[in-house]
Design an enzyme around this catalytic site. Structure first.
Site, mmCIF file in Angstrom:
data_model
loop_
_atom_site.group_PDB
_atom_site.id
_atom_site.type_symbol
_atom_site.label_atom_id
_atom_site.label_comp_id
_atom_site.label_asym_id
_atom_site.label_seq_id
_atom_site.Cartn_x
_atom_site.Cartn_y
_atom_site.Cartn_z
ATOM 1 N N GLU A 18 1.023 -1.423 -0.016
ATOM 2 C CA GLU A 18 -0.322 0.201 -0.105
ATOM 3 C C GLU A 18 0.798 1.121 0.089
ATOM 4 O O GLU A 18 1.548 1.807 0.459
ATOM 5 C CB GLU A 18 -0.889 0.115 1.650
ATOM 6 C CG GLU A 18 -2.193 -1.250 1.639
ATOM 7 C CD GLU A 18 -2.030 -0.664 2.613
ATOM 8 O OE1 GLU A 18 -2.468 0.231 3.365
ATOM 9 O OE2 GLU A 18 -3.433 -2.190 2.895
ATOM 10 N N ARG A 27 4.138 -13.234 9.885
ATOM 11 C CA ARG A 27 4.932 -11.799 9.670
ATOM 12 C C ARG A 27 6.496 -12.098 10.427
ATOM 13 O O ARG A 27 6.762 -12.694 11.045
ATOM 14 C CB ARG A 27 4.099 -10.705 10.052
ATOM 15 C CG ARG A 27 3.145 -10.723 9.736
ATOM 16 C CD ARG A 27 2.120 -9.383 10.663
ATOM 17 N NE ARG A 27 3.000 -8.835 10.961
ATOM 18 C CZ ARG A 27 2.367 -6.887 10.744
ATOM 19 N NH1 ARG A 27 2.467 -7.090 9.643
ATOM 20 N NH2 ARG A 27 3.654 -5.827 11.504
ATOM 21 N N LYS A 49 2.887 1.947 10.577
ATOM 22 C CA LYS A 49 2.787 3.727 10.283
ATOM 23 C C LYS A 49 2.551 4.396 10.988
ATOM 24 O O LYS A 49 3.078 5.425 11.192
ATOM 25 C CB LYS A 49 1.968 3.192 9.157
ATOM 26 C CG LYS A 49 1.962 2.102 7.610
ATOM 27 C CD LYS A 49 1.646 2.119 7.324
ATOM 28 C CE LYS A 49 2.193 1.031 5.574
ATOM 29 N NZ LYS A 49 1.104 0.491 4.670
#
Length: 717
Positions: free
Chosen positions: A220, A427, A437
């Site tokens: 993204e 992950r 973020k």
């Protein structure tokens, strides 16, 4: 020696474990003796956590105290490096209580000097998996992985167990997930739902791709990539490259409110920095029209409807069902068209899919209204928020992280489109940092860090700025392996990979962080000799550079002590020291101090190392006619291992900032060999650490970031 609690925590014991040790007098005494002996070999700072763990295990399990010194020496000299070797050593001394110990037999039975390379581990695991491949593919994750581990370890007795496990995990993942695609047998994947159209769709897919491996990396563009993304990049691009396939870089640009051009650019730069070139760069927005058409088709098939519940009504674990769920398809089609034409306010209408998710939530939102201009498509009234399920319709093979597989299969089958296999992997996280973020933005806004590329962060731009080589990051990802389980690693594992690469590729230079002026009184004014310094002392054929040697040089303040201390090997009024590469030995003639009594200059006499009465105990680095520079020394940004864990940091991650995470030395000196360095060029400053040139550098002042420290050197004491 420090108090026992401080001493025990200094070797890596937790405070709780250290306090428990203090309650056991015998263990406490043995451990103190072991640490003291190890420090005599390695220096006070040389007993790291790995060594400390071995010393603690040895002290707690050893039954014969007279063998403490013998085993401690082997640990301190790095002859016993693993728990497996230590277990063998303890068993040996237990079964050989009589003196003397047969040194050769001991070292043979304990694997001393045996080196197992990653290539050996890879080859052995590959052979074991090949032996059991048919059964493994049939049983998949029900297969007994312990069998593979046991057989692999059987041929690599002294190999690191974690490295074997990581290699087994990675090769099993590849064998299970990735061997099916070339034969077009995706439909055999566990959980894959076969419909009457599956085989026709598969045939069309194979005709289009020719059976070629196709993956994609779908970030993204609303933030900078971090260390966890490096694992995804390596898996997606690396697998495609290894199998003569292709990998797309596909921007998931469906949230125009948070997307910025700098993120698009930085993502592409980081992918290429890691050594990969996308076959093609695409955007989710390339397919907005097709996604819209598919959404219309979903409504017509009775699998989606327009809903008017507000966002706040849908929050929580058990929101009320939508009163519009059974709305006629014709009515939803009209309303969906009105959504697209901007006839509803934001939040007034959404398109929801008729499915119960794995977590029990019903009817996820597929489209919502946003009155925000999209940077590529212009004005947009409704944007897809569930594009992750629709995207694989365009990109033919999909590697995802922990996505909801059954929902994904449902959507593809509900639309009668080809359904690529979905392979999940866990992950990659690191301790002592945050990668969210939202939290990084908070750190920037609070002024805790400068920006996304602050070298104390673990974003990829930050790691590059700090001087981490891309090769080291790729090596780290390979060591971590590919597993379904989430992996949380310590930063020192990544730093070890960095040292391995920089040791081979970072040319040496000399820099003095805290300069002390030294005047060589028996050299005439104006004399200037050239000293040739090898770029890589271990291999002088790899090049060299020249530095000046004059009457005035500068050394580290810490390399001189006015009062001699036991074990100190560097310069004192009564102890000469050698100068690296110069071929000289200097002896103190006079100590000059300022009004406050601080040593500001030394006057020394020098002679050739061949003429010295005895060989000096140490050789120190120095600079002459140096260039002034700024040095930035970095430590961990957070004080605790898990700064986001409220049980560990009740005040939140912002309360856990390490006040000493950045130290700026603005008057350091570096030799002139680095004067033409380019941004991100890397060096080893001898006896100091690895450093990289920062983008803040100017023609007048170079700025260097410390990448990592050197491995502790007992000779530095």
């Amino acid at each position: 020696m420090a108090d026992p609690l401080t001493l025990f925590t200094s070797i890596g014991l937790s405070e709780q474990k250290a306090k428990e040790t203090l309650k056991n007098d015998a263990l406490c005494s043995a451990l103190k003796d072991a640490i003291a002996q190890a420090q005599r070999v390695l220096g006070v700072a040389g007993v790291d956590k790995a060594t400390g763990t071995l010393l603690y295990t040895m002290a707690s399990r050893l039954r014969d105290p007279k063998r403490l010194g013998f085993l401690t020496d082997h640990i301190a000299q790095r002859k016993i490096c693993t728990e497996l070797q230590l277990a063998a050593a303890l068993e040996f001394v237990k079964s050989h209580p009589q003196d003397p110990i047969n040194q050769q037999e001991f070292e043979s039975l304990c694997g001393v000097g045996v080196v197992i390379t990653p290539e050996q581990i890879e080859d052995k695991v590959e052979k074991v998996i090949k032996k059991h491949k048919d059964q493994l593919l049939q049983e998949r994750y029900r297969f007994n992985m312990g069998l593979l581990m046991g057989e692999a370890r059987g041929g690599l007795m002294w190999a690191d167990g974690k490295m074997i496990k990581n290699e087994v995990d990675m090769q099993v993942c590849v064998a299970i997930h990735l061997c099916l695609s070339p034969e077009g047998e995706n439909y055999k994947t566990e959980g894959y739902v076969v419909t009457p159209k599956t085989m026709d769709l598969l045939k069309q897919h194979l005709e289009f791709t020719g059976g070629q491996i196709r993956t994609r990396f779908p970030p993204e563009p609303n933030g900078i990539l971090h260390i966890g993304h490096a694992k995804a990049i390596n898996f997606n691009f690396g697998y495609a490259k290894a199998n003569d396939g292709i990998c797309y870089l596909r921007y998931d640009d469906t949230n125009p409110e948070k997307e910025e051009e700098k993120y698009f650019t930085a993502i592409k730069d980081m992918v290429e920095w890691l050594g990969y070139k996308p076959y093609e760069i695409t955007h989710a927005s390339d397919n907005f029209q097709r996604l819209y058409d598919l959404a219309v088709d979903l409504i017509r098939r009775g699998h989606a409807y327009v809903c008017h519940q507000r966002g706040e009504e849908l929050k929580g674990h058990n929101p009320p069902p939508s009163p519009w769920r059974e709305r006629p398809a014709e009515e939803s089609l009209v309303l969906f068209d009105r959504m697209r034409r901007g006839l509803f306010a934001e939040g007034e209408a959404t398109l929801r899919m008729k499915i119960v998710m794995e977590d029990g939530k019903m009817d996820p939102v597929a489209y919502r209204i946003k009155y925000t201009a999209h940077h590529r498509t212009g004005d947009a009234c409704s944007t897809p928020s569930f594009v992750g399920s629709l995207e694989p319709l365009i990109i033919l093979i999909c590697l995802c992280v922990s996505f909801r597989r059954s929902s994904y299969f449902w959507l593809c089958n509900a639309l009668d489109v080809y359904c690529p296999v979905q392979w999940e992997y866990g992950r990659l996280n690191l301790t002592y940092t945050v990668v969210s973020k939202r939290k990084i933005i908070k750190l920037v806004e609070e002024g805790t860090v400068r920006d996304w590329d602050d070298p104390r962060l673990f974003t990829l731009t930050a790691l590059r700025r700090r001087g981490f080589p891309s090769e080291a990051i790729n090596n780290f990802c390979a060591k971590v392996g590919v597993t379904v389980a989430q992996a949380t690693m310590e930063p020192h594992m990544l730093e070890s990979c960095v040292r391995d690469v920089l040791n081979d590729h970072a040319p040496r230079a000399m820099a003095v962080l805290e300069p002390l002026k030294v005047t060589i009184t028996n050299l005439p004014e104006g004399i200037r000799n050239d000293v040739r310094v090898p770029d890589f002392p271990a291999n002088e054929f790899m090049g060299s550079h020249v530095v000046p040697f004059t009457r005035t040089i500068f050394i580290e303040q810490s390399d001189f002590r006015e009062v001699m201390e036991k074990g100190y090997k560097r310069l004192t009024p009564d102890q000469p020291v050698g100068l690296r590469h110069a071929g000289y030995v200097i002896s103190v003639q006079k100590v000059i101090k300022d009004a406050q009594g601080r040593v500001v200059e030394l006057e020394v006499h020098c002679c050739s190392s061949h003429e010295a009465a005895e060989k000096p105990k140490a050789f120190i680095h120095w600079v002459s006619e140096p260039q002034k520079c700024e040095i930035r020394l970095y430590e961990r940004l957070f004080l605790h291992k898990n700064p986001e864990d409220p049980s560990e940091v009740p005040g939140g991650f912002l309360s856990d900032i390490n006040p000493n995470s950045l130290q700026v030395i603005d008057s350091a000196l570096v030799d002139i060999s680095v004067s033409k360095a380019k941004v991100f060029d890397k060096f080893q400053f001898e006896r100091v650490g690895y450093f990289a040139l920062d983008p803040d550098s100017t023609a007048d002042k170079l700025v260097f970031n410390r990448t990592v420290t050197l491995k502790e050197d007992p000779g530095k004491m």
